[in-house]
Write a protein that holds these residues in place. Structure first.
Motif, PDB file in Angstrom:
ATOM      1  N   LYS A 308       5.122 -13.178   8.025  1.00 22.31           N
ATOM      2  CA  LYS A 308       5.040 -12.445   6.760  1.00 22.31           C
ATOM      3  C   LYS A 308       4.105 -13.165   5.797  1.00 22.31           C
ATOM      4  O   LYS A 308       3.834 -12.688   4.723  1.00 22.31           O
ATOM      5  N   THR A 311      -0.921 -11.312   3.982  1.00 20.10           N
ATOM      6  CA  THR A 311      -0.980  -9.894   3.655  1.00 20.10           C
ATOM      7  C   THR A 311      -2.349  -9.390   4.082  1.00 20.10           C
ATOM      8  O   THR A 311      -3.366  -9.999   3.760  1.00 20.10           O
ATOM      9  N   SER A 313      -4.838  -6.117   3.950  1.00 15.59           N
ATOM     10  CA  SER A 313      -4.986  -4.788   3.362  1.00 15.59           C
ATOM     11  C   SER A 313      -6.375  -4.222   3.589  1.00 15.59           C
ATOM     12  O   SER A 313      -7.376  -4.939   3.594  1.00 15.59           O
ATOM     13  N   TRP A 317      -5.452   1.952   5.974  1.00 18.37           N
ATOM     14  CA  TRP A 317      -4.602   1.336   6.991  1.00 18.37           C
ATOM     15  C   TRP A 317      -3.188   1.138   6.463  1.00 18.37           C
ATOM     16  O   TRP A 317      -3.000   0.870   5.283  1.00 18.37           O
ATOM     17  N   PRO A 318      -2.187   1.214   7.347  1.00 11.11           N
ATOM     18  CA  PRO A 318      -0.829   0.897   6.902  1.00 11.11           C
ATOM     19  C   PRO A 318      -0.734  -0.593   6.616  1.00 11.11           C
ATOM     20  O   PRO A 318      -1.600  -1.376   7.021  1.00 11.11           O
ATOM     21  N   GLU A 319       0.312  -0.989   5.917  1.00 10.46           N
ATOM     22  CA  GLU A 319       0.499  -2.402   5.597  1.00 10.46           C
ATOM     23  C   GLU A 319       0.630  -3.212   6.885  1.00 10.46           C
ATOM     24  O   GLU A 319       0.174  -4.329   6.995  1.00 10.46           O
ATOM     25  N   ARG A 320       1.285  -2.616   7.863  1.00 10.58           N
ATOM     26  CA  ARG A 320       1.480  -3.296   9.137  1.00 10.58           C
ATOM     27  C   ARG A 320       1.549  -2.246  10.236  1.00 10.58           C
ATOM     28  O   ARG A 320       2.189  -1.206  10.057  1.00 10.58           O
TER      29      ARG A 320
END
Ligand SMILES: Nc1ncnc2c1ncn2[C@@H]1O[C@H](COP(=O)(O)OP(=O)(O)OP(=O)(O)O)[C@@H](O)[C@H]1O
Ligand SMILES: [Mg+2]
Length: 496
Positions: A308, A311, A313, A317-320
């Motif tokens: 985690k 990050t 970005s 795109w999705p965060e993950r």
């Protein structure tokens, strides 16, 4: 040719075929006592095959293998082989046993179990202390699964020594090691050869290392000995590369100055605490340092659950990513560093291994005629020689299997490609070709994130490098104009 005074083993006219494929076509090879001998050759030349035959784990065709004792008297094959140990890239240790238990395992086989356990632990300690007394004191009772790869290799060498090995064959032992670990391994090997008369055969595709460690070399090319025992000091790098048949086809070096600002695609930004890196399309970002740190960044990028810390970005795109499949479908490619356990699909033919990502990206199930041609082209681009694209990957040499993983992503319109040691075990010529292919992908706008333990290649190819220290913390970013071996060694905490 340097005459083999006091040989440990001597191989003459060795041949080997797999079905219709002739792999060794009359190889000569001999190793003297107390020397460090580099065994060189391109991917698929026959190095590992010869090693397997010397140790008896593969059968030979024609030819002779003779073993000798320290007085020069011949030994039987069984006696000779009992004095030979191999250390591969992949460890052959039992992870759930302790270091001491792993070292004494060969003794148990010989009925040592009857002797008190204490005695066997003493023996294990003695062997390990020959390599590194401090490590021996600290790690004798640790479980092997908790060791680093480098430490595991030390345990394997200790096990070889304790079972009386006089010759250790190291088949690409450094392919997974960082620069600092490699130099520690080298100093151990040098000391052992000097103090105990141990002989070492060392296989590597890293020219700099070969020069650092070896006294003499033998060069194999397409199953034949091209150079038989020559002092390394008598061969230039160019001569070695030429003898191996590794002279690269000349490329037009046109991909250099690409105007990355004019490229289509969204930038990608990665952030951790107060470090932020924004990658515009076409950037090649190198990632340097011991595995722990780079692993956190890479797993954040390719959608694994942990990490985690970072990050990631990017617009659209999705965060993950929910899964590697989703990531691939969205144009994020990944070449794993764990080729054996995670990369190669062992039970599927070469063609499926090459086309795997295309399957996911295109959502296709059956192999079309066009894809079959595509597969052949991809293999050609990476100089892969395979008898048939329908053979299993196990019929390919180590470096050649590595090429399959990269072939999966070549030519796909990925917007991000994350690479973990993509040239691990790959020969010198193909390495250069891979650099070129990756530059080409970048020139079409693909962002490349490339972790490597070979600093020289990061310095050669990357636009920027993010370095991690030995604690796994990001220690800095180096821009192209500030790149140097020293700066990288300093930031990775691996100055040697
Ligand atoms: N079981 C097998 N069946 C068919 N061919 C095989 C088999 N094992 C090895 N080969 C072939 O033998 C040749 C030599 O392979 P080998 O693994 O000895 O090469 P190598 O010199 O160690 O290469 P690398 O540097 O990539 O490790 C290769 O062309 C390989 O495809
Ligand atoms: Mg090999």
């Amino acid at each position: 040719m340097v005459e083999t005074r006091n040989p440990v083993v001597s191989v003459k006219g060795l041949t080997k075929s797999y079905g219709a494929t002739s792999v060794l076509k009359g190889v000569d090879f001999s190793v003297a006592r107390g020397e460090i001998h580099a065994l060189l050759g391109g991917n698929g030349a026959g190095k590992s095959t010869m090693i397997h035959i010397i140790t008896g784990s593969a059968s030979k065709g024609d030819g002779d293998i003779s073993f000798f004792d320290p007085s020069g008297a011949p030994r039987t094959d069984a006696e000779g082989r009992a004095r030979v140990a191999v250390v591969h890239q992949e460890l052959a240790l039992l992870p759930h046993l302790s270091v001491a238990e792993n070292i004494t395992l060969p003794h148990y086989r010989r009925g040592f179990a009857a002797v008190k356990k204490r005695l066997s632990i003493e023996k294990a300690f003695e062997a390990l202390a020959m390599i590194d007394p401090e490590f021996a004191a600290r790690s004798l009772h640790r479980l092997v699964e908790d060791l680093s790869l480098h430490e595991g290799q030390m345990v394997e060498i200790a096990r070889a020594l304790s079972s009386g090995a006089e010759l250790i064959l190291l088949d690409e032992p450094t392919a997974n090691l960082t620069a600092a670990e490699t130099s520690r391994l080298f100093s151990v090997l040098r000391r052992l050869t000097r103090e105990t008369g141990l002989s070492v055969v060392f296989v590597s595709h890293r020219m700099k290392e070969i020069r650092q460690i070896a006294d003499v070399c033998t060069i194999i090319r397409d199953g034949r000995t091209i150079v038989d025992r020559l002092a390394l000091s008598e061969l230039s790098d160019v001569a070695i590369i030429e003898k191996m048949g590794q002279v690269a086809a000349s490329h037009s070096a046109s991909s250099a100055a690409v105007d990355r600002n004019g490229m289509k695609g969204e930038p990608l930004s990665i952030r951790e605490a107060d470090l932020e890196i924004t990658l515009s399309p076409g950037t090649i970002l190198g990632v340097a340092g011991a595995p722990a740190g780079p692993a956190t960044l890479i797993s954040a990028l390719v959608g694994a659950a942990q990490a985690k810390r970072w990050t990631v970005s990017r617009a659209g795109w999705p965060e993950r990513f929910a899964s590697p499949r989703r990531a691939a479908a969205a144009g994020a490619g990944f070449v794993t560093g764990d080729r054996t356990h995670k990369g190669i699909l062992h039970s599927l033919p070469i063609i499926d291994n090459v086309l795997a990502s295309r399957r996911v990206v295109r959502g296709a199930t059956f192999i079309s005629g066009r894809e079959r041609l595509e597969c052949v082209d991809l293999l050609q681009a990476l100089s892969v020689k395979a008898a048939s694209i329908w053979d299993l990957p196990a019929t390919l040499s180590g470096g050649t299997q590595q090429k399959l993983l990269l072939a999966r992503w070549l030519g796909l319109p990925s917007s991000l490609l994350v690479l973990e040691e993509p040239t691990r075990g790959v020969d010198i010529r193909t390495k250069k070709e891979i650099y070129q292919l990756i530059r080409q992908m970048a020139s079409t706008g693909t962002i490349i994130v490339w972790w490597s333990t070979e600093n020289a290649e990061l310095l050669e190819v990357c636009d920027r490098i993010v370095a991690f220290d030995t604690e796994g913390c990001a220690s800095g970013i180096i821009e192209r104009q500030d790149m140097s071996e020293d700066r990288l060694a300093e930031l990775t905490g691996m100055a040697t």
